[in-house]
Design a protein around this motif. Structure first.
Motif, PDB file in Angstrom:
ATOM      1  N   VAL A 152       0.843  -1.202   0.000  1.00 59.53           N
ATOM      2  CA  VAL A 152       0.000   0.000   0.000  1.00 59.53           C
ATOM      3  C   VAL A 152       0.873   1.243   0.000  1.00 59.53           C
ATOM      4  CG1 VAL A 152      -1.681   1.321   1.322  1.00 59.53           C
ATOM      5  CG2 VAL A 152      -1.938  -1.163   1.124  1.00 59.53           C
ATOM      6  N   GLU A 153       1.910   1.233   0.848  1.00 62.21           N
ATOM      7  CA  GLU A 153       2.828   2.386   0.924  1.00 62.21           C
ATOM      8  C   GLU A 153       3.603   2.565  -0.377  1.00 62.21           C
ATOM      9  OE1 GLU A 153       6.683   3.846   3.607  1.00 62.21           O
ATOM     10  OE2 GLU A 153       5.569   2.040   4.150  1.00 62.21           O
ATOM     11  N   LYS A 154       4.052   1.452  -0.951  1.00 61.79           N
ATOM     12  CA  LYS A 154       4.821   1.510  -2.196  1.00 61.79           C
ATOM     13  C   LYS A 154       3.982   2.063  -3.347  1.00 61.79           C
ATOM     14  CE  LYS A 154       7.757  -1.385  -5.125  1.00 61.79           C
ATOM     15  NZ  LYS A 154       8.373  -2.721  -5.279  1.00 61.79           N
ATOM     16  N   VAL A 155       2.747   1.571  -3.482  1.00 55.38           N
ATOM     17  CA  VAL A 155       1.863   2.031  -4.559  1.00 55.38           C
ATOM     18  C   VAL A 155       1.540   3.515  -4.392  1.00 55.38           C
ATOM     19  CG1 VAL A 155      -0.452   1.802  -5.533  1.00 55.38           C
ATOM     20  CG2 VAL A 155       0.882  -0.242  -5.010  1.00 55.38           C
ATOM     21  N   ALA A 156       1.325   3.941  -3.124  1.00 51.58           N
ATOM     22  CA  ALA A 156       1.037   5.352  -2.879  1.00 51.58           C
ATOM     23  C   ALA A 156       2.219   6.221  -3.285  1.00 51.58           C
ATOM     24  CB  ALA A 156       0.706   5.558  -1.400  1.00 51.58           C
ATOM     25  N   ASN A 157       3.428   5.766  -3.003  1.00 55.32           N
ATOM     26  CA  ASN A 157       4.625   6.533  -3.368  1.00 55.32           C
ATOM     27  C   ASN A 157       4.793   6.596  -4.888  1.00 55.32           C
ATOM     28  OD1 ASN A 157       7.157   7.899  -2.733  1.00 55.32           O
ATOM     29  ND2 ASN A 157       8.148   6.040  -3.462  1.00 55.32           N
ATOM     30  N   ILE A 158       4.540   5.467  -5.566  1.00 53.08           N
ATOM     31  CA  ILE A 158       4.637   5.447  -7.032  1.00 53.08           C
ATOM     32  C   ILE A 158       3.623   6.398  -7.650  1.00 53.08           C
ATOM     33  CG2 ILE A 158       4.270   4.011  -9.085  1.00 53.08           C
ATOM     34  CD1 ILE A 158       5.425   1.664  -7.496  1.00 53.08           C
ATOM     35  N   ASN A 159       2.386   6.382  -7.154  1.00 54.12           N
ATOM     36  CA  ASN A 159       1.351   7.253  -7.708  1.00 54.12           C
ATOM     37  C   ASN A 159       1.617   8.722  -7.421  1.00 54.12           C
ATOM     38  OD1 ASN A 159      -0.287   5.374  -9.038  1.00 54.12           O
ATOM     39  ND2 ASN A 159      -1.279   4.774  -7.119  1.00 54.12           N
ATOM     40  N   LYS A 160       2.291   8.987  -6.307  1.00 53.19           N
ATOM     41  CA  LYS A 160       2.684  10.370  -6.023  1.00 53.19           C
ATOM     42  C   LYS A 160       3.681  10.859  -7.067  1.00 53.19           C
ATOM     43  CE  LYS A 160       5.006  13.222  -2.547  1.00 53.19           C
ATOM     44  NZ  LYS A 160       5.727  13.214  -1.244  1.00 53.19           N
ATOM     45  N   LEU A 161       4.665  10.014  -7.381  1.00 51.61           N
ATOM     46  CA  LEU A 161       5.654  10.368  -8.402  1.00 51.61           C
ATOM     47  C   LEU A 161       5.007  10.499  -9.777  1.00 51.61           C
ATOM     48  CD1 LEU A 161       8.580   7.997  -7.318  1.00 51.61           C
ATOM     49  CD2 LEU A 161       8.417  10.456  -6.935  1.00 51.61           C
ATOM     50  N   ARG A 162       4.056   9.611 -10.087  1.00 52.68           N
ATOM     51  CA  ARG A 162       3.376   9.660 -11.378  1.00 52.68           C
ATOM     52  C   ARG A 162       2.503  10.916 -11.495  1.00 52.68           C
ATOM     53  NH1 ARG A 162       3.471   4.641 -14.110  1.00 52.68           N
ATOM     54  NH2 ARG A 162       1.570   5.079 -15.257  1.00 52.68           N
ATOM     55  N   ALA A 163       1.906  11.337 -10.371  1.00 50.02           N
ATOM     56  CA  ALA A 163       1.082  12.549 -10.387  1.00 50.02           C
ATOM     57  C   ALA A 163       1.959  13.774 -10.664  1.00 50.02           C
ATOM     58  CB  ALA A 163       0.355  12.704  -9.057  1.00 50.02           C
ATOM     59  N   GLU A 164       3.138  13.815 -10.020  1.00 52.83           N
ATOM     60  CA  GLU A 164       4.054  14.930 -10.261  1.00 52.83           C
ATOM     61  C   GLU A 164       4.526  14.947 -11.711  1.00 52.83           C
ATOM     62  OE1 GLU A 164       7.109  14.277  -7.418  1.00 52.83           O
ATOM     63  OE2 GLU A 164       5.896  14.896  -5.680  1.00 52.83           O
ATOM     64  N   LYS A 165       4.823  13.764 -12.252  1.00 50.80           N
ATOM     65  CA  LYS A 165       5.255  13.678 -13.648  1.00 50.80           C
ATOM     66  C   LYS A 165       4.116  14.055 -14.592  1.00 50.80           C
ATOM     67  CE  LYS A 165       8.253  12.622 -16.834  1.00 50.80           C
ATOM     68  NZ  LYS A 165       9.478  13.419 -17.025  1.00 50.80           N
ATOM     69  N   SER A 166       2.883  13.706 -14.239  1.00 47.71           N
ATOM     70  CA  SER A 166       1.725  14.026 -15.078  1.00 47.71           C
ATOM     71  C   SER A 166       1.537  15.529 -15.205  1.00 47.71           C
ATOM     72  CB  SER A 166       0.459  13.389 -14.491  1.00 47.71           C
ATOM     73  OG  SER A 166       0.535  11.985 -14.556  1.00 47.71           O
ATOM     74  N   VAL A 167       1.758  16.256 -14.106  1.00 48.92           N
ATOM     75  CA  VAL A 167       1.649  17.720 -14.157  1.00 48.92           C
ATOM     76  C   VAL A 167       2.644  18.287 -15.165  1.00 48.92           C
ATOM     77  CG1 VAL A 167       1.982  19.840 -12.822  1.00 48.92           C
ATOM     78  CG2 VAL A 167       0.810  17.881 -11.782  1.00 48.92           C
ATOM     79  N   GLU A 168       3.851  17.741 -15.147  1.00 49.44           N
ATOM     80  CA  GLU A 168       4.879  18.194 -16.083  1.00 49.44           C
ATOM     81  C   GLU A 168       4.510  17.856 -17.525  1.00 49.44           C
ATOM     82  OE1 GLU A 168       9.515  17.018 -17.092  1.00 49.44           O
ATOM     83  OE2 GLU A 168       8.763  16.740 -15.040  1.00 49.44           O
ATOM     84  N   VAL A 189       1.427  17.289 -18.793  1.00 45.56           N
ATOM     85  CA  VAL A 189       0.265  18.071 -19.228  1.00 45.56           C
ATOM     86  C   VAL A 189       0.674  19.493 -19.559  1.00 45.56           C
ATOM     87  CG1 VAL A 189      -1.943  19.021 -18.476  1.00 45.56           C
ATOM     88  CG2 VAL A 189      -1.384  16.645 -17.965  1.00 45.56           C
ATOM     89  N   ALA A 190       1.598  20.061 -18.783  1.00 43.38           N
ATOM     90  CA  ALA A 190       2.072  21.420 -19.039  1.00 43.38           C
ATOM     91  C   ALA A 190       2.746  21.524 -20.405  1.00 43.38           C
ATOM     92  CB  ALA A 190       3.040  21.846 -17.933  1.00 43.38           C
ATOM     93  N   LYS A 191       3.317  20.407 -20.866  1.00 43.16           N
ATOM     94  CA  LYS A 191       3.987  20.393 -22.166  1.00 43.16           C
ATOM     95  C   LYS A 191       3.046  19.940 -23.289  1.00 43.16           C
ATOM     96  CE  LYS A 191       8.586  19.449 -20.284  1.00 43.16           C
ATOM     97  NZ  LYS A 191       9.723  18.498 -20.245  1.00 43.16           N
ATOM     98  N   GLY A 192       1.757  19.745 -22.936  1.00 42.86           N
ATOM     99  CA  GLY A 192       0.790  19.323 -23.941  1.00 42.86           C
ATOM    100  C   GLY A 192       0.652  17.825 -24.097  1.00 42.86           C
ATOM    101  N   GLY A 193       1.254  17.072 -23.177  1.00 42.93           N
ATOM    102  CA  GLY A 193       1.182  15.616 -23.256  1.00 42.93           C
ATOM    103  C   GLY A 193      -0.021  15.053 -22.513  1.00 42.93           C
ATOM    104  N   THR A 194      -0.037  13.741 -22.362  1.00 42.79           N
ATOM    105  CA  THR A 194      -1.133  13.044 -21.680  1.00 42.79           C
ATOM    106  C   THR A 194      -0.693  12.616 -20.291  1.00 42.79           C
ATOM    107  OG1 THR A 194      -1.886  12.196 -23.816  1.00 42.79           O
ATOM    108  CG2 THR A 194      -2.763  11.123 -21.839  1.00 42.79           C
ATOM    109  N   ALA A 195      -1.582  12.775 -19.324  1.00 41.80           N
ATOM    110  CA  ALA A 195      -1.261  12.404 -17.945  1.00 41.80           C
ATOM    111  C   ALA A 195      -1.114  10.892 -17.819  1.00 41.80           C
ATOM    112  CB  ALA A 195      -2.350  12.907 -16.999  1.00 41.80           C
ATOM    113  N   LEU A 196      -0.278  10.462 -16.886  1.00 38.46           N
ATOM    114  CA  LEU A 196      -0.055   9.040 -16.649  1.00 38.46           C
ATOM    115  C   LEU A 196      -1.214   8.439 -15.857  1.00 38.46           C
ATOM    116  CD1 LEU A 196       3.717   9.212 -15.590  1.00 38.46           C
ATOM    117  CD2 LEU A 196       2.807   8.558 -17.829  1.00 38.46           C
TER     118      LEU A 196
END
Length: 396
Positions: free
Chosen positions: A279-295, A297-304
């Protein structure tokens, strides 16, 4: 052109440095510096302290690595024999770290203690039976114990009793995908050969074999919790390796031969997802993916997409350009869920019949179209002939 200019600049820089060293050597002519190439006591002292510095670096980096990346190692095993494998691995790691800590410390301490000094003379002796016995017998005993424990673990993992109640599944490897074949109701896999690969029979199953009539071919592997699974593995093209890390299972898939492996799953997929560390590992991975998704989307890409844990069957051999993508989802169900899932699957024999049945109407339609076309051509030819005869009569 840019690359050529960079190369020219680097060559000129190297020539300039070479000339500077020659100028420096000329400035040292006549000086009282020691250029005998023989180490002085000061040189030996410096080398001794540098060795201690390197020893400290080894110890500090080892401890830092364990603290920094230790959590990335595989956690709770999902098979019965996984605990045995982890125990063997942990014992090996402890021995390695203890021996490394002691031997490296002694190596650099003696190097420093016996560093060169003009008033010291080295003690030389041809041999020492006592020392030879110490550094030969102790490692031999330790390695023998490790090997015996490893053989015990290997036999426990690999032994499958012929009378044991197991589920027979074939894992078929090819560039770059996995396919699974279940033995069906008779729990006996039908014979197979790559020369028999044709149409939907992508595994080359010999359909003349009675045991092959109930075999089921799927692209997603489902196995029941608490039941021993006996895997038989084949490869169509090159050397692959069936690797299921959470089950501590790995076996090479060799073209031209059948290899095997067996284990008993101890956690269903849903149960493993609920383990605290996961549970902790998945939460940490999704946190990193959310941060990457913001980046992105800002460049016009698709969120993870959010990450969800699944067991995976991977290839652990570099088998080609898409090796990294050669994986298959593994689902561990409860026995009831597994039976329900398997009962909904069609057999390979049914798939082949369905494919042949779909092919016949298409062939019939093609034959009908050909007949209609021929009839039209015949009628047209008759009409053209009649017209020609009428024209000749009119001319006469």
């Amino acid at each position: 052109m840019t690359s050529l200019l960079v190369i020219i600049v680097l060559v000129l820089l190297a020539i300039a440095l070479w000339q500077l060293t020659k100028i420096f050597d000329l400035t040292q002519v006549g000086s009282s510096s020691d250029d005998s190439q023989v180490a002085s006591d000061n040189d030996n002292n410096v080398q001794g302290y540098v060795m201690f510095g390197f020893l400290a670096f080894i110890y500090i980096f080892t401890i830092y690595g364990l603290l920094k990346w230790g959590h990335l190692a595989l956690h709770t095993p999902a098979s019965e024999h996984g605990l045995l494998v982890d125990n063997l691995m942990n014992i090996t790691w402890v021995l390695i770290f203890v021996v490394q800590f002691i031997t490296q410390g002694l190596l650099y301490w003696f190097s420093f203690k016996n560093r060169g000094h003009k008033d010291k003379k080295a003690l030389f002796f041809a041999d020492s039976n006592k020392l030879e016995a110490i550094w030969s017998i102790i490692p031999s005993v330790v390695l023998a114990c490790l090997i015996l424990y490893g053989l015990y673990a290997w036999n426990n993992i690999m032994f499958v009793d012929k009378d044991e109640d197991v589920i027979e599944i074939e894992l078929y490897a090819q560039q770059f995908k996995w396919t699974a074949r279940y033995a069906g109701q008779d729990n006996v896999l039908g014979k197979a050969n790559v020369r028999l690969i044709e149409g939907v029979n992508t595994l080359g199953v010999d359909m003349s074999d009675p045991n092959a009539q109930d075999d089921i071919v799927v692209s997603e592997l489902h196995i029941p919790k608490g039941k021993k699974i006996h895997f038989k593995m084949r490869s169509q093209d090159v050397l692959h390796s069936a690797y299921m890390p959470h089950f501590r299972a790995q076996m090479n898939c060799v073209p031209g031969m059948v290899t095997e492996f067996a284990f008993i799953p101890t956690y269903t997929t849903s149960e493993y997802r609920e383990l605290p560390f996961m549970v902790e590992k998945v939460a940490n991975i999704n946190k990193l993916r959310a941060e990457k998704s913001v980046e992105l989307v800002a460049k016009g890409g698709t969120a993870l997409d959010p990450y969800t844990f699944d067991y995976l069957l991977l290839c652990n051999k570099i088998c080609g350009a898409s090796h990294y993508n050669m994986q298959m989802k593994v689902v561990v169900d409860t026995p009831e869920e597994y039976k329900k899932w398997l009962s909904e699957k069609t057999t390979l024999a049914q798939d082949i019949k369905a494919a042949e049945a779909a092919k016949k109407p298409a062939e019939g339609e093609g034959a009908k179209a050909t007949t209609d076309s021929t009839a039209k051509d015949t009628v047209k030819a008759v009409i053209d002939t009649v017209k020609a005869v009428v024209a000749k009569v009119a001319m006469k």
